[in-house]
Design a protein around this motif. Sequence first.
Motif, PDB file in Angstrom:
ATOM      1  N   ARG A  25       0.831  -1.206   0.000  1.00  0.00           N
ATOM      2  CA  ARG A  25       0.000   0.000   0.000  1.00  0.00           C
ATOM      3  C   ARG A  25       0.865   1.255   0.000  1.00  0.00           C
ATOM      4  O   ARG A  25       0.498   2.283  -0.554  1.00  0.00           O
ATOM      5  CB  ARG A  25      -0.907   0.013   1.242  1.00  0.00           C
ATOM      6  CG  ARG A  25      -1.936  -1.090   1.262  1.00  0.00           C
ATOM      7  CD  ARG A  25      -2.713  -1.088   2.580  1.00  0.00           C
ATOM      8  NE  ARG A  25      -3.715  -2.165   2.608  1.00  0.00           N
ATOM      9  CZ  ARG A  25      -4.481  -2.433   3.651  1.00  0.00           C
ATOM     10  NH1 ARG A  25      -4.376  -1.723   4.741  1.00  0.00           N
ATOM     11  NH2 ARG A  25      -5.368  -3.420   3.597  1.00  0.00           N
ATOM     12  N   LEU A  26       2.016   1.157   0.672  1.00  0.00           N
ATOM     13  CA  LEU A  26       2.844   2.351   0.879  1.00  0.00           C
ATOM     14  C   LEU A  26       3.765   2.660  -0.301  1.00  0.00           C
ATOM     15  O   LEU A  26       3.862   3.813  -0.736  1.00  0.00           O
ATOM     16  CB  LEU A  26       3.694   2.139   2.146  1.00  0.00           C
ATOM     17  CG  LEU A  26       4.727   3.224   2.443  1.00  0.00           C
ATOM     18  CD1 LEU A  26       4.030   4.516   2.860  1.00  0.00           C
ATOM     19  CD2 LEU A  26       5.677   2.775   3.541  1.00  0.00           C
ATOM     20  N   LEU A  29       3.014   4.925  -3.207  1.00  0.00           N
ATOM     21  CA  LEU A  29       2.688   6.309  -2.826  1.00  0.00           C
ATOM     22  C   LEU A  29       3.925   7.133  -2.481  1.00  0.00           C
ATOM     23  O   LEU A  29       3.877   8.361  -2.535  1.00  0.00           O
ATOM     24  CB  LEU A  29       1.734   6.324  -1.621  1.00  0.00           C
ATOM     25  CG  LEU A  29       0.313   5.832  -1.865  1.00  0.00           C
ATOM     26  CD1 LEU A  29      -0.516   5.953  -0.584  1.00  0.00           C
ATOM     27  CD2 LEU A  29      -0.351   6.629  -2.977  1.00  0.00           C
TER      28      LEU A  29
ATOM     29  N   HIS B  81      -2.759  -4.478  -3.808  1.00  0.00           N
ATOM     30  CA  HIS B  81      -2.713  -3.108  -3.285  1.00  0.00           C
ATOM     31  C   HIS B  81      -1.596  -2.288  -3.920  1.00  0.00           C
ATOM     32  O   HIS B  81      -1.650  -1.063  -3.903  1.00  0.00           O
ATOM     33  CB  HIS B  81      -2.592  -3.129  -1.757  1.00  0.00           C
ATOM     34  CG  HIS B  81      -3.845  -3.619  -1.094  1.00  0.00           C
ATOM     35  ND1 HIS B  81      -3.846  -4.584  -0.121  1.00  0.00           N
ATOM     36  CD2 HIS B  81      -5.134  -3.308  -1.305  1.00  0.00           C
ATOM     37  CE1 HIS B  81      -5.096  -4.831   0.247  1.00  0.00           C
ATOM     38  NE2 HIS B  81      -5.886  -4.077  -0.463  1.00  0.00           N
ATOM     39  N   SER B  85      -2.596   1.444  -4.968  1.00  0.00           N
ATOM     40  CA  SER B  85      -1.858   2.634  -4.538  1.00  0.00           C
ATOM     41  C   SER B  85      -1.214   3.334  -5.730  1.00  0.00           C
ATOM     42  O   SER B  85      -1.145   4.567  -5.773  1.00  0.00           O
ATOM     43  CB  SER B  85      -0.780   2.263  -3.512  1.00  0.00           C
ATOM     44  OG  SER B  85      -1.370   1.970  -2.270  1.00  0.00           O
ATOM     45  N   LEU B  88      -3.718   5.474  -7.287  1.00  0.00           N
ATOM     46  CA  LEU B  88      -4.065   6.654  -6.472  1.00  0.00           C
ATOM     47  C   LEU B  88      -2.986   7.735  -6.526  1.00  0.00           C
ATOM     48  O   LEU B  88      -3.291   8.915  -6.417  1.00  0.00           O
ATOM     49  CB  LEU B  88      -4.260   6.254  -5.005  1.00  0.00           C
ATOM     50  CG  LEU B  88      -5.540   5.517  -4.617  1.00  0.00           C
ATOM     51  CD1 LEU B  88      -5.520   5.218  -3.120  1.00  0.00           C
ATOM     52  CD2 LEU B  88      -6.774   6.354  -4.949  1.00  0.00           C
ATOM     53  N   ARG B  89      -1.735   7.332  -6.671  1.00  0.00           N
ATOM     54  CA  ARG B  89      -0.633   8.250  -6.404  1.00  0.00           C
ATOM     55  C   ARG B  89      -0.678   9.512  -7.260  1.00  0.00           C
ATOM     56  O   ARG B  89      -0.410  10.610  -6.778  1.00  0.00           O
ATOM     57  CB  ARG B  89       0.731   7.584  -6.562  1.00  0.00           C
ATOM     58  CG  ARG B  89       1.078   7.168  -7.954  1.00  0.00           C
ATOM     59  CD  ARG B  89       2.484   6.640  -8.046  1.00  0.00           C
ATOM     60  NE  ARG B  89       3.463   7.711  -8.002  1.00  0.00           N
ATOM     61  CZ  ARG B  89       4.749   7.535  -7.809  1.00  0.00           C
ATOM     62  NH1 ARG B  89       5.214   6.328  -7.612  1.00  0.00           N
ATOM     63  NH2 ARG B  89       5.575   8.547  -7.813  1.00  0.00           N
ATOM     64  N   ARG B  99       1.782  10.759   3.422  1.00  0.00           N
ATOM     65  CA  ARG B  99       1.383   9.588   2.633  1.00  0.00           C
ATOM     66  C   ARG B  99       1.550   8.262   3.373  1.00  0.00           C
ATOM     67  O   ARG B  99       0.747   7.358   3.165  1.00  0.00           O
ATOM     68  CB  ARG B  99       2.116   9.585   1.292  1.00  0.00           C
ATOM     69  CG  ARG B  99       1.620  10.725   0.420  1.00  0.00           C
ATOM     70  CD  ARG B  99       1.976  10.585  -1.015  1.00  0.00           C
ATOM     71  NE  ARG B  99       1.275  11.616  -1.768  1.00  0.00           N
ATOM     72  CZ  ARG B  99       1.220  11.665  -3.089  1.00  0.00           C
ATOM     73  NH1 ARG B  99       1.828  10.749  -3.800  1.00  0.00           N
ATOM     74  NH2 ARG B  99       0.566  12.627  -3.691  1.00  0.00           N
ATOM     75  N   ALA B 103      -1.441   5.650   3.369  1.00  0.00           N
ATOM     76  CA  ALA B 103      -1.235   4.323   2.783  1.00  0.00           C
ATOM     77  C   ALA B 103      -1.830   3.219   3.655  1.00  0.00           C
ATOM     78  O   ALA B 103      -2.317   2.210   3.134  1.00  0.00           O
ATOM     79  CB  ALA B 103       0.257   4.074   2.572  1.00  0.00           C
ATOM     80  N   VAL B 106      -5.503   2.077   2.756  1.00  0.00           N
ATOM     81  CA  VAL B 106      -5.933   1.848   1.372  1.00  0.00           C
ATOM     82  C   VAL B 106      -6.418   0.404   1.218  1.00  0.00           C
ATOM     83  O   VAL B 106      -5.702  -0.481   0.755  1.00  0.00           O
ATOM     84  CB  VAL B 106      -4.805   2.162   0.359  1.00  0.00           C
ATOM     85  CG1 VAL B 106      -5.296   1.938  -1.068  1.00  0.00           C
ATOM     86  CG2 VAL B 106      -4.346   3.594   0.512  1.00  0.00           C
ATOM     87  N   PHE B 111     -10.178   2.319  -1.663  1.00  0.00           N
ATOM     88  CA  PHE B 111      -9.643   2.615  -2.990  1.00  0.00           C
ATOM     89  C   PHE B 111     -10.779   2.810  -3.996  1.00  0.00           C
ATOM     90  O   PHE B 111     -10.789   3.785  -4.758  1.00  0.00           O
ATOM     91  CB  PHE B 111      -8.739   1.476  -3.469  1.00  0.00           C
ATOM     92  CG  PHE B 111      -8.481   1.509  -4.946  1.00  0.00           C
ATOM     93  CD1 PHE B 111      -7.606   2.438  -5.480  1.00  0.00           C
ATOM     94  CD2 PHE B 111      -9.137   0.642  -5.802  1.00  0.00           C
ATOM     95  CE1 PHE B 111      -7.388   2.501  -6.845  1.00  0.00           C
ATOM     96  CE2 PHE B 111      -8.931   0.695  -7.159  1.00  0.00           C
ATOM     97  CZ  PHE B 111      -8.051   1.621  -7.685  1.00  0.00           C
ATOM     98  N   ASP B 123      -6.617  14.547   0.082  1.00  0.00           N
ATOM     99  CA  ASP B 123      -6.150  13.581   1.084  1.00  0.00           C
ATOM    100  C   ASP B 123      -7.034  13.573   2.322  1.00  0.00           C
ATOM    101  O   ASP B 123      -7.218  12.550   2.953  1.00  0.00           O
ATOM    102  CB  ASP B 123      -4.672  13.800   1.426  1.00  0.00           C
ATOM    103  CG  ASP B 123      -4.374  15.179   1.919  1.00  0.00           C
ATOM    104  OD1 ASP B 123      -5.307  15.999   2.001  1.00  0.00           O
ATOM    105  OD2 ASP B 123      -3.196  15.458   2.225  1.00  0.00           O
TER     106      ASP B 123
END
Lengths: 135, 231
Positions: A25-26, A29, B81, B85, B88-89, B99, B103, B106, B111, B123
């Motif tokens: 997930r991280l 981003l 995921h 992500s 989304l970014r 972030r 995160a 998510v 999502f 955000d």
Amino acid sequence: MIDEGLLADLPWIIAGMTAVTYLPRLLPLILPSRRRSPRSSAEAGNPDGRRMPSGGTSQAAAYRRRLLALLPYTAIGALIVPAGFTAVAGRVPASVTGLVVAALAMRLTKQPFLAVVAAVGAVVAVQALLPPVLS
Amino acid sequence: MSLRRVSRPVQLGLSILLGYIPLAIAFGAGGRLAGVGFVGLVAMSVFVFAGASQFLAVQLLVTGVGGPGIILATLSLNLRHLVMSFALRGRLSRSGVPRPILAFGVTDEVFAAAATAPGAIRDRDLVTMEILAYAGWVGGTIIGFLLGGVLPAAVQEAMAIALYALFVALLVPGIRRFWRYGLAVAAAGGLHALLGLLPLDRGLILPVAIVVPALGLALIPGFHPPDRENE
């Protein structure tokens, strides 16, 4: 019942699960995005770094935009099918009724929360009105 | 107060919460029956916050699978995921919420709720949905452990449709704006159903069913989303 030894390992298991859930997930981003530098753009015959006469970079950007716009819809499609059709204890008619009512309620009210409540209500009604074999 | 005056992120967050509670109750009640203690179950919901992985972990613990097997299974289940992500970014507005915090929440539902809205994603909207979803998941786990099957079986079964109903509700505005999104939904759903018939790792077929149709359909130049979504 779970083996006592495994339960003793539970903190480490949870820590590992947390890491392998959080990192996917991280990372997208926070990782820096790859950007074309002015120098490399100029070397590639693309001084403004965005549009080329042949459409190379702009085509790639357009493809990326389409891809990012499509991903939410393909994600939802894959999440709904086939699991959504059997979400209510494996009962297809009740599940499909719920999904159809959600779509109709969203179309009419434009309120997602109402659509969800209407779907749950419809499923309760189908289960109450139809015998389990049919619902 | 009229529902129309409640902000869209709060509405979506409440919808997710409504869907999470029965699942989390089932997780809490089932985990207790399996022999996991209160602290272990709640810690799993607090730190992992991934429903399918948590159900799978309890199931694997019961069958005697050790930590490495559970962690690998969780990784394979959560690879999707990465895709979410990534999608989304580019659309997240830059402001106050770091972030790494965004995160954490998510999930599939967050999502879907965030990414189907047109334009940039604020955000604070994302974090609003995440907090409500998290509250539903952790709260439901606690309720499930302490009270067992507190909801009547019929209601709990009916509430299982909530998350799928939310997905359908999220699709409606997008498909009305641009009907070809419906093709993307059908392609991904069809591929997922087909791959599900094969003896493949369930954790891997979901990301494949999400990414492959998107990669293919994005090649079609006419598959242009409306301009306002490109902003």
